[in-house]
Design a protein around this motif. Sequence first.
Motif, PDB file in Angstrom:
ATOM      1  N   GLN A 190       0.691  -1.236   0.054  1.00 39.57           N
ATOM      2  CA  GLN A 190      -0.128   0.140   0.120  1.00 39.57           C
ATOM      3  C   GLN A 190       1.027   1.201   0.129  1.00 39.57           C
ATOM      4  O   GLN A 190       2.054   1.368   0.631  1.00 39.57           O
ATOM      5  CB  GLN A 190      -0.876   0.102   1.341  1.00 39.57           C
ATOM      6  N   ASN A 192       0.281   3.698   1.597  1.00 40.35           N
ATOM      7  CA  ASN A 192       0.200   4.037   3.147  1.00 40.35           C
ATOM      8  C   ASN A 192       1.216   3.603   3.661  1.00 40.35           C
ATOM      9  O   ASN A 192       1.925   4.188   4.609  1.00 40.35           O
ATOM     10  CB  ASN A 192      -1.157   3.514   3.906  1.00 40.35           C
ATOM     11  N   PRO A 232      -3.946   5.768  -1.597  1.00 40.14           N
ATOM     12  CA  PRO A 232      -3.338   5.325  -0.320  1.00 40.14           C
ATOM     13  C   PRO A 232      -3.163   3.813   0.063  1.00 40.14           C
ATOM     14  O   PRO A 232      -2.337   3.387   0.362  1.00 40.14           O
ATOM     15  CB  PRO A 232      -3.921   6.174   0.663  1.00 40.14           C
ATOM     16  N   GLU A 233      -4.370   3.299  -0.380  1.00 41.13           N
ATOM     17  CA  GLU A 233      -4.822   1.685  -0.080  1.00 41.13           C
ATOM     18  C   GLU A 233      -4.063   0.899  -1.237  1.00 41.13           C
ATOM     19  O   GLU A 233      -4.015  -0.234  -1.212  1.00 41.13           O
ATOM     20  CB  GLU A 233      -6.183   1.386   0.165  1.00 41.13           C
TER      21      GLU A 233
END
Length: 283
Positions: A190, A192, A232-233
């Motif tokens: 990810q 993130n 972000p994912e």
Amino acid sequence: MGWLDAASGYQVRLGENGRVQCRNGKGKQLSSVPASIQDDLRVVRLRQLAEWLSRHEAECLSAVDGWMVRSLPVPTAVLVEVWADPAWAGVLRDLVVSAGDETGFLRDADPERGLGVVTLDGDTVRVRPEAVSIPHPVLLDDLDELREFGAELGVEQKAQQLFRQTFARPGAFPAGKSEVDDYSRGRFEQLNHALGRCRTLGYPVRGGEAVYSAFEGGRTVEARFWIGSDYPEGETWTGGLRWALEDGTAVPLAEVGPVAWSEGMRMASAIHAGRVVEEAVAQ
């Protein structure tokens, strides 16, 4: 710090490890502060003091690191003034400094006697220059000797200098090459995760790139390492490492200074190390 009276006959103090310590009425030190006095005013204030001291030391460390990577001269008067503060002294002690004609480990800063510096010859000298520099390790010609001597002295630097990871800039580059791809194609499950690693390492992210700013040669040069800018994912891959001025003007690789080069490569290497590493399938 001495013991302070708290509720229910307990006494508390701030230990050297930065944690609140407690002992009971019989003088036995406990492994933790009892729940019954967690909200005691003395305990609360000691905990707040510990948090402030931790932030203060981090600020001192950040300031000294900035002096080093930005090659900023530091007035001797400033060192003398802050040395009385244990947090400042703890960060500055044992750093390699260039003070006038002497280069060595900083051991003291006294208003009357000047700076105490241990040279590579093993001599402790007193100097009074107007200012000193805290060289980035990539600029130290005697880095190997300083590391060896530092180990003999038992030097423990809080600011990473002697044992900071460094990268030497190559002497030449292929024609037309504008970025380094040594750390490209690093996969993160990810975006993130990549952003979190940058945050943990202290690198800001702008426009999908991790950024490190170095002041060198009278100008600020930014190392920029691509980590992605999609969801972000979503999955992401690292890209190239490049250098640019603050206004976005590209800096050719051959014109990147040694500190900006080393710190940019250090940033990219550290972020890339957090990638997903595929396990080899046994045949």
